[in-house]
Design an enzyme around this catalytic site. Structure first.
Site, PDB file in Angstrom:
ATOM      1  N   CYS A  93       0.846  -1.186   0.000  1.00 14.75           N
ATOM      2  CA  CYS A  93       0.000   0.000   0.000  1.00 14.75           C
ATOM      3  C   CYS A  93       0.884   1.239   0.000  1.00 14.75           C
ATOM      4  O   CYS A  93       2.076   1.161   0.245  1.00 14.75           O
ATOM      5  CB  CYS A  93      -0.870   0.006   1.241  1.00 14.75           C
ATOM      6  SG  CYS A  93      -1.786  -1.521   1.425  1.00 14.75           S
ATOM      7  N   ARG A 113       1.227   1.860  -6.217  1.00 17.93           N
ATOM      8  CA  ARG A 113       1.567   0.833  -5.222  1.00 17.93           C
ATOM      9  C   ARG A 113       0.367  -0.013  -4.838  1.00 17.93           C
ATOM     10  O   ARG A 113       0.497  -1.096  -4.296  1.00 17.93           O
ATOM     11  CB  ARG A 113       2.098   1.495  -3.950  1.00 17.93           C
ATOM     12  CG  ARG A 113       3.451   2.117  -4.110  1.00 17.93           C
ATOM     13  CD  ARG A 113       3.833   2.795  -2.824  1.00 17.93           C
ATOM     14  NE  ARG A 113       4.099   1.830  -1.768  1.00 17.93           N
ATOM     15  CZ  ARG A 113       5.291   1.390  -1.458  1.00 17.93           C
ATOM     16  NH1 ARG A 113       6.335   1.810  -2.107  1.00 17.93           N
ATOM     17  NH2 ARG A 113       5.459   0.521  -0.485  1.00 17.93           N
ATOM     18  N   TRP A 136      -3.873  -1.873  -1.371  1.00 18.03           N
ATOM     19  CA  TRP A 136      -3.897  -3.101  -2.169  1.00 18.03           C
ATOM     20  C   TRP A 136      -4.252  -4.187  -1.169  1.00 18.03           C
ATOM     21  O   TRP A 136      -3.468  -4.502  -0.275  1.00 18.03           O
ATOM     22  CB  TRP A 136      -2.526  -3.348  -2.776  1.00 18.03           C
ATOM     23  CG  TRP A 136      -2.464  -4.488  -3.730  1.00 18.03           C
ATOM     24  CD1 TRP A 136      -2.752  -4.464  -5.065  1.00 18.03           C
ATOM     25  CD2 TRP A 136      -2.052  -5.832  -3.445  1.00 18.03           C
ATOM     26  NE1 TRP A 136      -2.556  -5.699  -5.615  1.00 18.03           N
ATOM     27  CE2 TRP A 136      -2.122  -6.563  -4.660  1.00 18.03           C
ATOM     28  CE3 TRP A 136      -1.635  -6.496  -2.296  1.00 18.03           C
ATOM     29  CZ2 TRP A 136      -1.799  -7.905  -4.745  1.00 18.03           C
ATOM     30  CZ3 TRP A 136      -1.304  -7.846  -2.379  1.00 18.03           C
ATOM     31  CH2 TRP A 136      -1.388  -8.532  -3.603  1.00 18.03           C
ATOM     32  N   ASN A 139       0.960  -0.111   6.148  1.00 12.38           N
ATOM     33  CA  ASN A 139       1.446  -0.864   4.993  1.00 12.38           C
ATOM     34  C   ASN A 139       2.185  -2.075   5.541  1.00 12.38           C
ATOM     35  O   ASN A 139       3.102  -1.922   6.343  1.00 12.38           O
ATOM     36  CB  ASN A 139       2.396   0.032   4.173  1.00 12.38           C
ATOM     37  CG  ASN A 139       3.016  -0.693   3.003  1.00 12.38           C
ATOM     38  OD1 ASN A 139       2.464  -1.664   2.504  1.00 12.38           O
ATOM     39  ND2 ASN A 139       4.169  -0.218   2.562  1.00 12.38           N
ATOM     40  N   GLY A 140       1.765  -3.283   5.157  1.00 13.09           N
ATOM     41  CA  GLY A 140       2.416  -4.493   5.666  1.00 13.09           C
ATOM     42  C   GLY A 140       1.362  -5.494   6.098  1.00 13.09           C
ATOM     43  O   GLY A 140       0.197  -5.385   5.706  1.00 13.09           O
ATOM     44  N   GLU A 195      10.535 -14.010 -19.738  1.00 15.98           N
ATOM     45  CA  GLU A 195      10.184 -12.606 -19.498  1.00 15.98           C
ATOM     46  C   GLU A 195       9.168 -12.111 -20.540  1.00 15.98           C
ATOM     47  O   GLU A 195       8.247 -11.365 -20.206  1.00 15.98           O
ATOM     48  CB  GLU A 195      11.458 -11.748 -19.510  1.00 15.98           C
ATOM     49  CG  GLU A 195      11.252 -10.245 -19.427  1.00 15.98           C
ATOM     50  CD  GLU A 195      10.530  -9.771 -18.161  1.00 15.98           C
ATOM     51  OE1 GLU A 195      10.258 -10.589 -17.264  1.00 15.98           O
ATOM     52  OE2 GLU A 195      10.218  -8.572 -18.102  1.00 15.98           O
ATOM     53  N   LYS A 251       5.592 -10.554 -19.512  1.00 11.11           N
ATOM     54  CA  LYS A 251       5.178  -9.200 -19.906  1.00 11.11           C
ATOM     55  C   LYS A 251       3.821  -9.233 -20.597  1.00 11.11           C
ATOM     56  O   LYS A 251       2.941  -8.460 -20.297  1.00 11.11           O
ATOM     57  CB  LYS A 251       6.188  -8.609 -20.875  1.00 11.11           C
ATOM     58  CG  LYS A 251       7.196  -7.574 -20.590  1.00 11.11           C
ATOM     59  CD  LYS A 251       7.263  -6.672 -19.461  1.00 11.11           C
ATOM     60  CE  LYS A 251       7.006  -7.160 -18.095  1.00 11.11           C
ATOM     61  NZ  LYS A 251       8.087  -7.197 -17.150  1.00 11.11           N
ATOM     62  N   GLU A 264       0.847 -10.244 -18.163  1.00  6.44           N
ATOM     63  CA  GLU A 264       0.472  -9.333 -17.068  1.00  6.44           C
ATOM     64  C   GLU A 264      -0.193  -8.056 -17.555  1.00  6.44           C
ATOM     65  O   GLU A 264      -1.034  -7.501 -16.861  1.00  6.44           O
ATOM     66  CB  GLU A 264       1.651  -9.020 -16.155  1.00  6.44           C
ATOM     67  CG  GLU A 264       2.725  -8.150 -16.760  1.00  6.44           C
ATOM     68  CD  GLU A 264       3.851  -7.856 -15.790  1.00  6.44           C
ATOM     69  OE1 GLU A 264       3.608  -7.679 -14.604  1.00  6.44           O
ATOM     70  OE2 GLU A 264       5.002  -7.813 -16.253  1.00  6.44           O
ATOM     71  N   HIS A 313       8.208 -31.781 -25.350  1.00  6.59           N
ATOM     72  CA  HIS A 313       7.964 -32.659 -24.208  1.00  6.59           C
ATOM     73  C   HIS A 313       6.582 -32.441 -23.610  1.00  6.59           C
ATOM     74  O   HIS A 313       6.363 -32.698 -22.430  1.00  6.59           O
ATOM     75  CB  HIS A 313       9.066 -32.463 -23.160  1.00  6.59           C
ATOM     76  CG  HIS A 313      10.418 -32.821 -23.697  1.00  6.59           C
ATOM     77  ND1 HIS A 313      10.842 -34.118 -23.832  1.00  6.59           N
ATOM     78  CD2 HIS A 313      11.394 -32.045 -24.213  1.00  6.59           C
ATOM     79  CE1 HIS A 313      12.055 -34.133 -24.369  1.00  6.59           C
ATOM     80  NE2 HIS A 313      12.410 -32.870 -24.616  1.00  6.59           N
ATOM     81  N   LYS A 352       2.865  -2.760  -7.670  1.00  3.81           N
ATOM     82  CA  LYS A 352       4.251  -2.554  -8.091  1.00  3.81           C
ATOM     83  C   LYS A 352       5.234  -3.259  -7.170  1.00  3.81           C
ATOM     84  O   LYS A 352       6.231  -3.801  -7.606  1.00  3.81           O
ATOM     85  CB  LYS A 352       4.535  -1.053  -8.151  1.00  3.81           C
ATOM     86  CG  LYS A 352       5.945  -0.694  -8.616  1.00  3.81           C
ATOM     87  CD  LYS A 352       6.159  -1.084 -10.054  1.00  3.81           C
ATOM     88  CE  LYS A 352       7.558  -0.816 -10.542  1.00  3.81           C
ATOM     89  NZ  LYS A 352       7.844  -1.615 -11.753  1.00  3.81           N
TER      90      LYS A 352
END
Ligand code: F6R
Length: 612
Positions: free
Chosen positions: A2, A27, A78, A104-105, A485, A489, A492, A508, A607
Site C-alpha cells: 500500500c 503501489r 492493495w 502498509n504491511g 520474461e 510481460k 500481465e 515434451h 508494483k
C-alpha cells in the site's frame, strides 16, 4: 503493497495528501482514504472510499473537509485482509475516535490481538489486520501519544510501516516501521512522510529513511527518531537526486511506454563511470570486495522474483561463462524456505527493482544468517533489501512507476554483466578479452536506441496478434530467460495467456497445444542454439502455429520458418536478452493497448510485492 502519505506544515494538508496519493497510486489502488486533524481535541476528519484516488476526490468534494486542517495522513490500498471496500479502506479509527492509523504491511498476530481487544470491549469495524493497531494504541494510551504508539507496536508481529494522527496532538504525526519502508522528507517548515520517496520529492530532496525498529515523532519543523524503547536514534539526512520531471509521464500515454523509451538513458546511467575499457574491467565500489575476496568465490546464489528472477537467470549464465563462477538463480521464496546450502565462499545476490519484495528480503536475511556474503542489486536507493544486504550495486535506472518492470530488467542485466566482467577479469580473463566484453557492454544504450527506432514494425506485429487467446515464447541459452520474461510481460498487461518455454522443451508436452490460433514468439538472435531453434520453429509451423521471429539484422535463414520477423542489431549472445526483451516489452505494450487494457495498473497487481 500500500502507499502511505502524511503531512504537517503550512500548506493545506488535504491537497498535499491527495497529490501524494496520486503519486503513490501505483503501489495499490483498490481503495483510498485520508484523516485530518483540526483544533486540539476536535474530532478527526476521515474520508475513505473504495476505488481510485479520483473516486476519493469526488467523495471529498461532496463532504465538508476542514479547510484549516493542521496535519493529516493518507493511504492507497492493495487488499491483503478483507475485500476492497469502504470499511476496509484506511485510515482506521480507534474506538474512541481519537487515533487514526494508516498501515502498509501485514500484522501476523492480528487474530489473537483482535480476540483480546474484543474481550476488553473493543468493537471492530473492518475485516483488516490493520485496525487492531488503532485500538491497541487507544488501549496503551496513558497521556503520551508517542509512548502509546511505541507500546502498541511492541505487541505487533509481522511487518508494518504506520503513520498515526491523534486529535489531542493535532500538529503531530507518529510513524514506525518494521519491514515496510517509511521515508521522512524534511522541508522548510514542513515535513512529509511517505512509504516511497517519489511522493516526497515534490516538496524536498532532504529525507530520512527509517530503519526497522525505528519510530519518529514528526511536526512541521521537527523530526525526532527513536527506538521503540524511546532511546533517541540518529539517522542521517540523505539527499535524493531523482528528478521530479522524470517522475512524470513525459508526454507518453503510459508510464510503461515512457520507461521502455528511457532505456538508452537508463542503461547509460547504469553503466556510467563503471567500465574501464582500457583495463578490460569494471569498477563497482559498492561491492566493497578486494581482488583476494573475488578469487575465493566458489559459488553464486541468486535470489529474486518475477522479472528480476529472469534477469537473475541471465546473471547465472553470465557468471558461469564470463567469470567461471558456478551460479544458481532461484525464486526467492523457494530459496528462503528450502534451507539453502551456503558453503564457505558462497556469495548471494539479491536482485530487486523496488528493494522491498518480501520474499527476496527474507532470502537476504536467511543468507546473512547462514554466513553468505550478500550483495544487493537494487534500483531504489535506501530500500530495505539494499540496506539489509549492506553492500551491492544500485541500478541507477531511475524510478520505475509502470507496474510492469521494463527498464529495471535491462539495467539488471547490464549490472550483472559488469559484475561478471569484474569477477572474470580477476579470475581468468585477459585484458584483451575483458576489453572486448567491456566495449560490448558500452554499446548497450545504442543497441536499445536501435530497437526503439524499429518500434513501428513491432507495433504493427503486436496489433496483428492482439486478438489471440494463447501465446508461446521460446528461446535457448541466454534467450531462454528472455522467453520467460516475454511471456510474463504479455500476460500481465494484455491478459493474453502466454507461456515461456525453453525451445527444446516444447516437444515434451506443450506442443500438443499448438494450432493456427496459438502463435509462437521465437528469439533466435546470435544464440549458440540458433540452428536448433530454427528447427523448433519449423516444428511449430508444421502444427499450423504462426511464428514470430526476433532475429539479427541480415539473418536470412529465419524467413523460411517465420511468418513475421522483427529485427535487432547484432550483439553478442551474452547481451542478447536486452534487445530481445525490449522488443518483447514493446510487443506486450502494443498488444495490451490494442486490447484497451489499463497498462500501468493491470488488474490484481501491485508494483511492490511486500507480502509473501
Ligand atoms: C513484472 C514485475 C514483477 C517484479 C517482481 C519483483 O513486470 O514487475 O514480476 O519483477 O515482483 O519485483 P522487484 O524487482 O521489485 O523485487
Amino acid at each position: 503493497m500500500c502507499g502511505i502519505i502524511g503531512y504537517a506544515g503550512s500548506q493545506n494538508p488535504l491537497s498535499v495528501l491527495l497529490a501524494g496519493l496520486r503519486r503513490l497510486e501505483y503501489r495499490g489502488y483498490d481503495s483510498a482514504g485520508i484523516a485530518l486533524t483540526r483544533g486540539e481535541n476536535d474530532r478527526l476528519f476521515i474520508c475513505k472510499n473504495r476505488g481510485k484516488i479520483t473516486d476519493l476526490e469526488q467523495k471529498l468534494a461532496r463532504s465538508s473537509a476542514p479547510v484549516d486542517a493542521r496535519a493529516g495522513i493518507g493511504h492507497t490500498r492493495w487488499a491483503t485482509h478483507g475485500e476492497p471496500s469502504e470499511k476496509n479502506a484506511h485510515p482506521h479509527l480507534s474506538q474512541d475516535g481519537r487515533f487514526a492509523i494508516v498501515h502498509n504491511g501485514i500484522i501476523e498476530n492480528y487474530a489473537d490481538l483482535r480476540q483480546n481487544l474484543s474481550k476488553r470491549g473493543f468493537v471492530f469495524q473492518s475485516d483488516t489486520d490493520s485496525e487492531v493497531i488503532a485500538h491497541l494504541i487507544q488501549a496503551c494510551y496513558e497521556g503520551d501519544f508517542k509512548s502509546a504508539v511505541a507500546a502498541a507496536v511492541r505487541n505487533l508481529e509481522g511487518t508494518y510501516g504506520i503513520a498515526v494522527v491523534c486529535s489531542m496532538h493535532p500538529d503531530m504525526i507518529v510513524v514506525a516501521r518494521k519491514g515496510s519502508p517509511i521515508v521522512i522528507g524534511v522541508g522548510d517548515g514542513e515535513t512529509i512522510i511517505a512509504s516511497d520517496a517519489s511522493a516526497v520529492i515534490q516538496h524536498t530532496r532532504h529525507a530520512i529513511f527509517l530503519d526497522d525498529g525505528d519510530m519518529a515523532c514528526v511536526t512541521c519543523n521537527k523530526v525526532d527518531v527513536a527506538s521503540l524503547s524511546n532511546i533517541p536514534v540518529t539517522r542521517e539526512l540523505t539527499h535524493i537526486d531523482w528528478d521530479v520531471g522524470r517522475l512524470e509521464k513525459g508526454g507518453y500515454e503510459h508510464f510503461m511506454l515512457k520507461e521502455i523509451h528511457e532505456q538508452p538513458q537508463s542503461l547509460a546511467d547504469s553503466i556510467r563511470g563503471r567500465l574501464i575499457i582500457e583495463e578490460g574491467t569494471s569498477k563497482l565500489s559498492g561491492l566493497r570486495m578486494e581482488a583476494a575476496d573475488i578469487v575465493r568465490i566458489r559459488r553464486a546464489l541468486i535470489a529474486a522474483c518475477g522479472t528480476s528472477l529472469y534477469a537473475g537467470i541471465v546473471g547465472k549464465y553470465l557468471f558461469e561463462d564470463i567469470a567461471g563462477i558456478p551460479a544458481d538463480a532461484q525464486q526467492a521464496a523457494e530459496l528462503r524456505y528450502r534451507n539453502p546450502i551456503i558453503e564457505p565462499e558462497t556469495i548471494m545476490l539479491a536482485i530487486s527493482q523496488s528493494g522491498e519484495t518480501a520474499d527476496t528480503l527474507a532470502a537476504v536475511r536467511e543468507g546473512i544468517r547462514k554466513g553468505a556474503l550478500v550483495l544487493g542489486i537494487c534500483n531504489v536507493v535506501g530500500s530495505s533489501i539494499a540496506r539489509a544486504a549492506g553492500r551491492g550495486v544500485y541500478l541507477h535506472a531511475g524510478p520505475e512507476i509502470g507496474v510492469a518492470s521494463t527498464k529495471a530488467f535491462s539495467s539488471q542485466v547490464a549490472v550483472l554483466a559488469m559484475m561478471a566482467l569484474l569477477f572474470g577479469r580477476i579470475r581468468r580473463l585477459s585484458a584483451t578479452e575483458g576489453a572486448g566484453i567491456a566495449s560490448e557492454i558500452a554499446r548497450l544504450p545504442q543497441i536499445a536506441q536501435e530497437i526503439l527506432n524499429g518500434e513501428e514494425e513491432i507495433r504493427k506485429t503486436a496489433e496483428k496478434y492482439a486478438g489471440v487467446r494463447d501465446f508461446f515464447f521460446i528461446g535457448r541459452g541466454y534467450l531462454y530467460p528472455a522467453a520467460l520474461e516475454g511471456a510474463l510481460k504479455l500476460k500481465e498487461i494484455s491478459y493474453i495467456h502466454a507461456e515461456g518455454y525453453h525451445a527444446a522443451e516444447l516437444k515434451h508436452g506443450p506442443i500438443a497445444l499448438l494450432d493456427k490460433d496459438v502463435p509462437v514468439f521465437a528469439a533466435v538472435a546470435a544464440s549458440s542454439g540458433r540452428i536448433k531453434t530454427l528447427a523448433n520453429m519449423q516444428e511449430c509451423r508444421a502444427r499450423g502455429a504462426p511464428v514470430i521471429a526476433v532475429a539479427t539484422d541480415g539473418d536470412e535463414s529465419v524467413a523460411a520458418v517465420a511468418d513475421d520477423i522483427i529485427h535487432i542489431p547484432p550483439c553478442p549472445e551474452y547481451l542478447s536478452p536486452i534487445p530481445v526483451v525490449i522488443v518483447e516489452q514493446l510487443f506486450a505494450y502494443y498488444a495490451a493497448k490494442a486490447r484497451g487494457c489499463p497498462i500501468d495498473q493491470p488488474r490484481n497487481l501491485a508494483k511492490s510485492v511486500t507480502v509473501e
